[in-house]
Design a protein around this motif. Structure first.
Motif, mmCIF file in Angstrom:
data_model
loop_
_atom_site.group_PDB
_atom_site.id
_atom_site.type_symbol
_atom_site.label_atom_id
_atom_site.label_comp_id
_atom_site.label_asym_id
_atom_site.label_seq_id
_atom_site.Cartn_x
_atom_site.Cartn_y
_atom_site.Cartn_z
ATOM 1 N N ASN A 142 40.492 48.349 28.246
ATOM 2 C CA ASN A 142 41.787 48.998 28.449
ATOM 3 C C ASN A 142 42.542 48.440 29.654
ATOM 4 O OD1 ASN A 142 41.321 50.771 26.282
ATOM 5 N ND2 ASN A 142 40.176 52.178 27.596
ATOM 6 N N ILE A 143 42.042 47.374 30.246
ATOM 7 C CA ILE A 143 42.638 46.813 31.450
ATOM 8 C C ILE A 143 43.270 45.466 31.125
ATOM 9 C CG2 ILE A 143 42.193 46.013 33.803
ATOM 10 C CD1 ILE A 143 39.850 47.932 33.913
ATOM 11 N N SER A 144 44.536 45.315 31.509
ATOM 12 C CA SER A 144 45.250 44.055 31.323
ATOM 13 C C SER A 144 45.709 43.559 32.690
ATOM 14 C CB SER A 144 46.465 44.238 30.405
ATOM 15 O OG SER A 144 46.071 44.676 29.123
ATOM 16 N N GLY A 145 45.712 42.262 32.846
ATOM 17 C CA GLY A 145 46.159 41.690 34.105
ATOM 18 C C GLY A 145 45.979 40.189 34.116
ATOM 19 N N MET A 146 46.396 39.590 35.244
ATOM 20 C CA MET A 146 46.273 38.147 35.421
ATOM 21 C C MET A 146 44.947 37.825 36.098
ATOM 22 S SD MET A 146 48.796 35.483 37.430
ATOM 23 C CE MET A 146 50.084 35.670 36.189
ATOM 24 N N VAL A 147 44.291 36.783 35.599
ATOM 25 C CA VAL A 147 43.006 36.371 36.152
ATOM 26 C C VAL A 147 43.255 35.682 37.492
ATOM 27 C CG1 VAL A 147 40.941 34.990 35.794
ATOM 28 C CG2 VAL A 147 42.048 36.101 33.846
ATOM 29 N N GLU A 148 42.689 36.244 38.539
ATOM 30 C CA GLU A 148 42.819 35.664 39.876
ATOM 31 C C GLU A 148 41.605 34.841 40.272
ATOM 32 O OE1 GLU A 148 43.769 38.423 42.959
ATOM 33 O OE2 GLU A 148 45.913 38.308 42.525
ATOM 34 N N LYS A 149 40.434 35.208 39.761
ATOM 35 C CA LYS A 149 39.219 34.519 40.181
ATOM 36 C C LYS A 149 38.162 34.670 39.103
ATOM 37 C CE LYS A 149 35.871 34.422 44.009
ATOM 38 N NZ LYS A 149 35.463 35.078 45.281
ATOM 39 N N ILE A 150 37.397 33.602 38.901
ATOM 40 C CA ILE A 150 36.274 33.629 37.969
ATOM 41 C C ILE A 150 35.067 33.028 38.681
ATOM 42 C CG2 ILE A 150 35.361 32.919 35.736
ATOM 43 C CD1 ILE A 150 38.152 32.533 34.750
ATOM 44 N N THR A 151 33.986 33.773 38.705
ATOM 45 C CA THR A 151 32.708 33.255 39.179
ATOM 46 C C THR A 151 31.690 33.429 38.057
ATOM 47 O OG1 THR A 151 31.969 35.366 40.111
ATOM 48 C CG2 THR A 151 33.306 33.937 41.529
ATOM 49 N N LEU A 152 30.479 33.003 38.315
ATOM 50 C CA LEU A 152 29.460 33.187 37.291
ATOM 51 C C LEU A 152 29.129 34.652 37.071
ATOM 52 C CD1 LEU A 152 26.919 30.315 37.956
ATOM 53 C CD2 LEU A 152 28.403 30.591 35.991
ATOM 54 N N ARG A 153 29.347 35.486 38.061
ATOM 55 C CA ARG A 153 28.958 36.886 37.943
ATOM 56 C C ARG A 153 30.079 37.811 37.538
ATOM 57 N NH1 ARG A 153 28.284 41.741 40.305
ATOM 58 N NH2 ARG A 153 29.732 41.257 41.973
ATOM 59 N N MET A 154 31.336 37.477 37.888
ATOM 60 C CA MET A 154 32.409 38.443 37.666
ATOM 61 C C MET A 154 33.731 37.739 37.419
ATOM 62 S SD MET A 154 33.079 39.681 41.583
ATOM 63 C CE MET A 154 33.604 38.496 42.823
ATOM 64 N N THR A 155 34.674 38.532 36.879
ATOM 65 C CA THR A 155 36.062 38.131 36.711
ATOM 66 C C THR A 155 36.932 39.128 37.464
ATOM 67 O OG1 THR A 155 35.751 37.054 34.562
ATOM 68 C CG2 THR A 155 37.942 37.893 35.052
ATOM 69 N N VAL A 156 37.924 38.624 38.184
ATOM 70 C CA VAL A 156 38.822 39.459 38.976
ATOM 71 C C VAL A 156 40.204 39.433 38.335
ATOM 72 C CG1 VAL A 156 39.853 39.851 41.241
ATOM 73 C CG2 VAL A 156 37.520 38.967 41.071
ATOM 74 N N GLY A 162 49.638 45.621 40.872
ATOM 75 C CA GLY A 162 48.971 44.992 41.997
ATOM 76 C C GLY A 162 47.550 45.444 42.226
ATOM 77 N N VAL A 163 47.019 46.258 41.331
ATOM 78 C CA VAL A 163 45.648 46.754 41.476
ATOM 79 C C VAL A 163 44.671 45.662 41.049
ATOM 80 C CG1 VAL A 163 44.003 48.537 40.794
ATOM 81 C CG2 VAL A 163 46.434 49.102 41.035
ATOM 82 N N VAL A 164 43.649 45.431 41.855
ATOM 83 C CA VAL A 164 42.636 44.419 41.568
ATOM 84 C C VAL A 164 41.456 45.077 40.850
ATOM 85 C CG1 VAL A 164 40.996 42.791 42.582
ATOM 86 C CG2 VAL A 164 43.311 42.972 43.504
ATOM 87 N N HIS A 165 41.055 44.511 39.727
ATOM 88 C CA HIS A 165 39.927 45.013 38.944
ATOM 89 C C HIS A 165 38.830 43.952 38.950
ATOM 90 C CE1 HIS A 165 42.517 48.220 37.243
ATOM 91 N NE2 HIS A 165 43.440 47.277 37.238
ATOM 92 N N VAL A 166 37.648 44.319 39.429
ATOM 93 C CA VAL A 166 36.486 43.432 39.448
ATOM 94 C C VAL A 166 35.574 43.821 38.295
ATOM 95 C CG1 VAL A 166 34.542 42.598 40.796
ATOM 96 C CG2 VAL A 166 36.685 43.182 41.950
ATOM 97 N N MET A 167 35.329 42.892 37.379
ATOM 98 C CA MET A 167 34.602 43.196 36.150
ATOM 99 C C MET A 167 33.394 42.271 36.028
ATOM 100 S SD MET A 167 37.902 43.673 33.651
ATOM 101 C CE MET A 167 37.049 44.898 32.689
ATOM 102 N N PRO A 168 32.163 42.791 36.140
ATOM 103 C CA PRO A 168 30.970 41.966 35.903
ATOM 104 C C PRO A 168 30.957 41.447 34.469
ATOM 105 C CG PRO A 168 30.407 44.015 37.008
ATOM 106 C CD PRO A 168 31.832 44.147 36.575
ATOM 107 N N HIS A 169 30.538 40.224 34.295
ATOM 108 C CA HIS A 169 30.581 39.614 32.968
ATOM 109 C C HIS A 169 29.667 40.317 31.978
ATOM 110 C CE1 HIS A 169 32.111 35.723 34.994
ATOM 111 N NE2 HIS A 169 33.113 36.339 34.412
ATOM 112 N N GLY A 170 28.586 40.913 32.473
ATOM 113 C CA GLY A 170 27.678 41.570 31.550
ATOM 114 C C GLY A 170 28.259 42.799 30.885
#
Length: 298
Positions: A142-156, A162-170
């Motif tokens: 249910n969260i939409s936004g622009m990808v600011e950062k991608i690591t092996l563990r998470m997507t930001v 302007g709210v930042v959502h940190v989402m673990p890939h799992g």
């Protein structure tokens, strides 16, 4: 006694001649193999960044670096562990119990950190398959936004507020990429029932084609508009739908400008935009012995 004593000069020389040369060869092999891995990794980064056309050059390099770091660290760890086991075998250390203990330890770590391992594995697949990249607009759950950062563990993600959502890939099951390769502006425009649909469709197409000739907005549009026709007929008017293919992230700018031009054309031709009708039903108390009165305001 000299033959049985392992610390005599003759036995030490024999051991060094037999096992020392093998240990030196193993160390040299480990060093050369790690050097080859580093050189091969740089070639992989260059190949991925030069043969992939999505995103900026820096974005492609960042993605390739992330993938190569995982590959390089994993292979380097295998080379070091394998080399140490071979050296231990040459020294005389029994490696079978060590391998068994390492397997049990790895199994325990895998059970204890299975969510973390799943995050890293899923993140590696996201980068490998290039499902989305930096500055893509995606919808995850249910969260939409622009990808600011991608690591092996998470997507930001950062949404419109302007709210930042940190989402673990799992935890990610479905990803909708709104800007992969190209985008599309979808427009539903209401016109009065008294207007000719064919005339309105031709007018919208003309406005869109003129907009593509614009010096600024023409660079954002990839193809001429595709007129899908009449989408809906109701008491609010006729809904005409058409789409325009645009560059990634530019569908909203194109849509806003096109709606602005359509409104100007409506004003020029004295075409009134249909206004939705809302009904309000009021019931009053008993006014007479015969029953209740009701009124409908619209």
């Amino acid at each position: 006694e000299q033959l049985q004593n392992p610390f005599t000069l003759q036995n030490i020389q024999n051991w060094l001649f037999k096992h020392g040369l093998r240990i030196v060869a193993i160390i040299i092999g480990m060093y050369l193999l790690r050097k080859f891995i580093l050189l091969f990794s740089k070639r992989v980064v260059s190949f991925i960044s030069n043969h992939h056309h999505r995103g900026s050059a820096q974005d492609r390099i960042n993605r390739a670096d992330t993938l190569v770091d995982v590959f390089r660290n994993t292979v380097s760890m295998l080379v070091i562990v394998g080399g140490l086991l071979m050296i231990g075998d040459e020294i005389g250390i029994p490696i079978a119990p060590l391998i068994g203990g390492a397997a049990m330890l790895g199994l325990a770590v895998a059970f204890g950190a299975q969510n973390l391992i799943r995050d890293y594995f899923t993140g590696f697949m996201v980068l490998l398959e290039d499902q989305y990249g930096i500055k893509d607009v995606v919808r995850i759950g249910n969260i939409s936004g622009m990808v600011e950062k991608i690591t092996l563990r998470m997507t930001v993600l950062r949404d419109l507020e302007g709210v930042v959502h940190v989402m673990p890939h799992g935890t990610i099951t479905t990803v909708s990429n709104l800007t992969h390769g190209w985008s599309r502006a979808l427009l539903d425009v209401n016109v009065p029932l008294t207007e000719d649909p064919d005339r309105m469709i031709a007018m919208f197409r003309e406005i869109a084609i003129d907009m593509r000739k614009d010096a600024h907005f023409g660079q954002l549009i990839i193809e001429d508009p595709e007129m899908l026709g009449v989408e809906r007929i109701s008491n609010e008017g006729i809904t005409i739908r058409f789409i325009i293919k645009t560059l990634p992230l530019q569908q909203w700018n194109v849509k806003r400008e096109l709606l602005r031009r359509i409104k100007h054309r409506f004003d020029l031709l004295k075409i009134s935009v249909p206004i939705p009708q809302h009904g309000l039903h009021l019931e009053t108390g008993p006014a007479s012995s015969s029953g209740s009165q009701s009124a409908l305001l619209s």
